[in-house]
Design a protein around this motif. Sequence first.
Motif, PDB file in Angstrom:
ATOM      1  N   ALA A   1      32.229  33.719  13.378  1.00  0.00           N
ATOM      2  CA  ALA A   1      32.630  34.790  14.284  1.00  0.00           C
ATOM      3  C   ALA A   1      33.290  34.206  15.518  1.00  0.00           C
ATOM      4  O   ALA A   1      32.817  33.221  16.088  1.00  0.00           O
ATOM      5  CB  ALA A   1      31.429  35.642  14.698  1.00  0.00           C
ATOM      6  N   ASP A   2      34.403  34.810  15.894  1.00  0.00           N
ATOM      7  CA  ASP A   2      35.110  34.432  17.112  1.00  0.00           C
ATOM      8  C   ASP A   2      35.160  35.667  18.002  1.00  0.00           C
ATOM      9  O   ASP A   2      35.876  36.621  17.705  1.00  0.00           O
ATOM     10  CB  ASP A   2      36.515  33.940  16.773  1.00  0.00           C
ATOM     11  N   ALA A   3      34.363  35.679  19.052  1.00  0.00           N
ATOM     12  CA  ALA A   3      34.283  36.830  19.945  1.00  0.00           C
ATOM     13  C   ALA A   3      34.334  36.346  21.396  1.00  0.00           C
ATOM     14  O   ALA A   3      33.775  35.292  21.725  1.00  0.00           O
ATOM     15  CB  ALA A   3      32.991  37.617  19.710  1.00  0.00           C
ATOM     16  N   PRO A   4      35.003  37.081  22.276  1.00  0.00           N
ATOM     17  CA  PRO A   4      35.103  36.652  23.677  1.00  0.00           C
ATOM     18  C   PRO A   4      33.752  36.632  24.387  1.00  0.00           C
ATOM     19  O   PRO A   4      33.546  35.855  25.308  1.00  0.00           O
ATOM     20  CB  PRO A   4      36.050  37.685  24.301  1.00  0.00           C
ATOM     21  N   ASP A   5      32.817  37.476  23.946  1.00  0.00           N
ATOM     22  CA  ASP A   5      31.489  37.531  24.550  1.00  0.00           C
ATOM     23  C   ASP A   5      30.462  37.430  23.421  1.00  0.00           C
ATOM     24  O   ASP A   5      30.062  38.441  22.835  1.00  0.00           O
ATOM     25  CB  ASP A   5      31.318  38.836  25.330  1.00  0.00           C
ATOM     26  N   LEU A   6      30.040  36.209  23.111  1.00  0.00           N
ATOM     27  CA  LEU A   6      29.125  36.007  21.992  1.00  0.00           C
ATOM     28  C   LEU A   6      27.775  36.675  22.218  1.00  0.00           C
ATOM     29  O   LEU A   6      27.171  37.202  21.282  1.00  0.00           O
ATOM     30  CB  LEU A   6      28.918  34.506  21.743  1.00  0.00           C
ATOM     31  N   ALA A   7      27.301  36.653  23.453  1.00  0.00           N
ATOM     32  CA  ALA A   7      26.005  37.265  23.749  1.00  0.00           C
ATOM     33  C   ALA A   7      26.040  38.760  23.456  1.00  0.00           C
ATOM     34  O   ALA A   7      25.109  39.318  22.839  1.00  0.00           O
ATOM     35  CB  ALA A   7      25.618  37.015  25.207  1.00  0.00           C
TER      36      ALA A   7
ATOM     37  N   VAL B   1      19.867  45.303  10.211  1.00  0.00           N
ATOM     38  CA  VAL B   1      19.815  43.845  10.331  1.00  0.00           C
ATOM     39  C   VAL B   1      18.385  43.381  10.575  1.00  0.00           C
ATOM     40  O   VAL B   1      17.735  43.816  11.532  1.00  0.00           O
ATOM     41  CB  VAL B   1      20.733  43.353  11.470  1.00  0.00           C
ATOM     42  N   ALA B   2      17.891  42.496   9.711  1.00  0.00           N
ATOM     43  CA  ALA B   2      16.555  41.930   9.896  1.00  0.00           C
ATOM     44  C   ALA B   2      16.599  40.767  10.872  1.00  0.00           C
ATOM     45  O   ALA B   2      15.718  40.607  11.712  1.00  0.00           O
ATOM     46  CB  ALA B   2      15.987  41.479   8.558  1.00  0.00           C
ATOM     47  N   SER B   3      17.643  39.925  10.751  1.00  0.00           N
ATOM     48  CA  SER B   3      17.763  38.788  11.664  1.00  0.00           C
ATOM     49  C   SER B   3      19.194  38.287  11.687  1.00  0.00           C
ATOM     50  O   SER B   3      19.939  38.459  10.727  1.00  0.00           O
ATOM     51  CB  SER B   3      16.827  37.646  11.239  1.00  0.00           C
ATOM     52  N   LEU B   4      19.558  37.681  12.799  1.00  0.00           N
ATOM     53  CA  LEU B   4      20.853  37.026  12.956  1.00  0.00           C
ATOM     54  C   LEU B   4      20.586  35.645  13.527  1.00  0.00           C
ATOM     55  O   LEU B   4      20.040  35.507  14.613  1.00  0.00           O
ATOM     56  CB  LEU B   4      21.761  37.825  13.892  1.00  0.00           C
ATOM     57  N   GLU B   5      20.970  34.622  12.789  1.00  0.00           N
ATOM     58  CA  GLU B   5      20.687  33.247  13.194  1.00  0.00           C
ATOM     59  C   GLU B   5      21.983  32.490  13.454  1.00  0.00           C
ATOM     60  O   GLU B   5      22.893  32.482  12.618  1.00  0.00           O
ATOM     61  CB  GLU B   5      19.898  32.540  12.089  1.00  0.00           C
ATOM     62  N   ARG B   6      22.058  31.853  14.623  1.00  0.00           N
ATOM     63  CA  ARG B   6      23.201  31.005  14.927  1.00  0.00           C
ATOM     64  C   ARG B   6      22.975  29.648  14.265  1.00  0.00           C
ATOM     65  O   ARG B   6      22.038  28.932  14.593  1.00  0.00           O
ATOM     66  CB  ARG B   6      23.359  30.847  16.437  1.00  0.00           C
ATOM     67  N   VAL B   7      23.863  29.300  13.321  1.00  0.00           N
ATOM     68  CA  VAL B   7      23.689  28.098  12.517  1.00  0.00           C
ATOM     69  C   VAL B   7      24.449  26.906  13.083  1.00  0.00           C
ATOM     70  O   VAL B   7      23.947  25.787  13.128  1.00  0.00           O
ATOM     71  CB  VAL B   7      24.133  28.352  11.057  1.00  0.00           C
ATOM     72  N   ASP B   8      25.686  27.142  13.519  1.00  0.00           N
ATOM     73  CA  ASP B   8      26.523  26.035  13.963  1.00  0.00           C
ATOM     74  C   ASP B   8      27.604  26.579  14.890  1.00  0.00           C
ATOM     75  O   ASP B   8      27.923  27.776  14.874  1.00  0.00           O
ATOM     76  CB  ASP B   8      27.159  25.335  12.757  1.00  0.00           C
TER      77      ASP B   8
ATOM     78  N   LEU C   1      29.064  29.851  13.577  1.00  0.00           N
ATOM     79  CA  LEU C   1      28.594  30.169  12.239  1.00  0.00           C
ATOM     80  C   LEU C   1      27.249  30.876  12.327  1.00  0.00           C
ATOM     81  O   LEU C   1      26.321  30.393  12.976  1.00  0.00           O
ATOM     82  CB  LEU C   1      28.458  28.888  11.407  1.00  0.00           C
ATOM     83  N   TYR C   2      27.172  32.039  11.654  1.00  0.00           N
ATOM     84  CA  TYR C   2      25.941  32.830  11.652  1.00  0.00           C
ATOM     85  C   TYR C   2      25.421  33.027  10.229  1.00  0.00           C
ATOM     86  O   TYR C   2      26.180  33.019   9.261  1.00  0.00           O
ATOM     87  CB  TYR C   2      26.181  34.216  12.253  1.00  0.00           C
ATOM     88  N   ARG C   3      24.112  33.248  10.172  1.00  0.00           N
ATOM     89  CA  ARG C   3      23.458  33.666   8.936  1.00  0.00           C
ATOM     90  C   ARG C   3      22.780  34.994   9.235  1.00  0.00           C
ATOM     91  O   ARG C   3      21.998  35.102  10.172  1.00  0.00           O
ATOM     92  CB  ARG C   3      22.419  32.628   8.501  1.00  0.00           C
ATOM     93  N   ILE C   4      23.124  36.021   8.444  1.00  0.00           N
ATOM     94  CA  ILE C   4      22.580  37.349   8.693  1.00  0.00           C
ATOM     95  C   ILE C   4      21.741  37.780   7.508  1.00  0.00           C
ATOM     96  O   ILE C   4      22.114  37.586   6.355  1.00  0.00           O
ATOM     97  CB  ILE C   4      23.716  38.369   8.978  1.00  0.00           C
TER      98      ILE C   4
END
Length: 239
Positions: free
Chosen positions: A70-76, A88-95, A102-105
């Motif tokens: 994901a490329d977003a101007p405001d990641l938070a 969504v059960a969980s969103l994990e920032r992988v790299d 890189l996210y795992r959802i």
Amino acid sequence: MLLNLAVQWDSSTVESLSDCGAITMSSVAADITIPADSFQLGRVVAGTDYRIELTQFVPTGSTFVPYFWADAPDLAAFEDAVENEDRVASLERVDVGTSGTLYRIEWETEIDGLLKEIDDQDLHIKEAMGTEETWRFELRGRDHETLSSFQQFLNECDVPNTVERVWNPNESRNNPYGMTAKQREALELAFEEGYFAVPRETSLSELAEKMGITRQSFSRRIARGVNTLLSNSIMAESK
């Protein structure tokens, strides 16, 4: 920017392409675009300012776990919007890389119908990129019936879809830029003789004479070759 060519992707269309040698029965690829709200991941990230590249998805029980850049101007803000979704059960920032994060959802219980159908049809996602409005999938299948079945699924679910192109990926390895043999020959000759050098070392007339065709024919040939080369290299990367 995604192309929006009005190409119908049904059995008769792909069969006609196969008859003229555009594809083979052993392997076929297609670019298809759908609205972002047509599948679960697209709906979840709707309303956020983002650009997403789906890298892979794996079945986990009755659900699918996508990994995406994901490329977003405001990641938070992006992460908060996704995590606050009930689906969504969980969103994990992988790299974190140069192209984004890189996210795992993981989903709760709902199965993403589109991703499940891709898996059921034994299709491979070579590339999938999305924005707020549109997603483009590059799919690979074993034959044209598989791709036609997938489009039939989309039509039955009332999912608008546009096929941008259908091609044989095996042929693309040998001719990745889609030029004809004559166009490639003309461009190679022009390059070798210094037509693209500064200052120019030869003329269209001289090159045409070497190939035994008219100046006008040679000019059209390299113009079409350059257009095809740019369309399938630099311009394709910017879409």
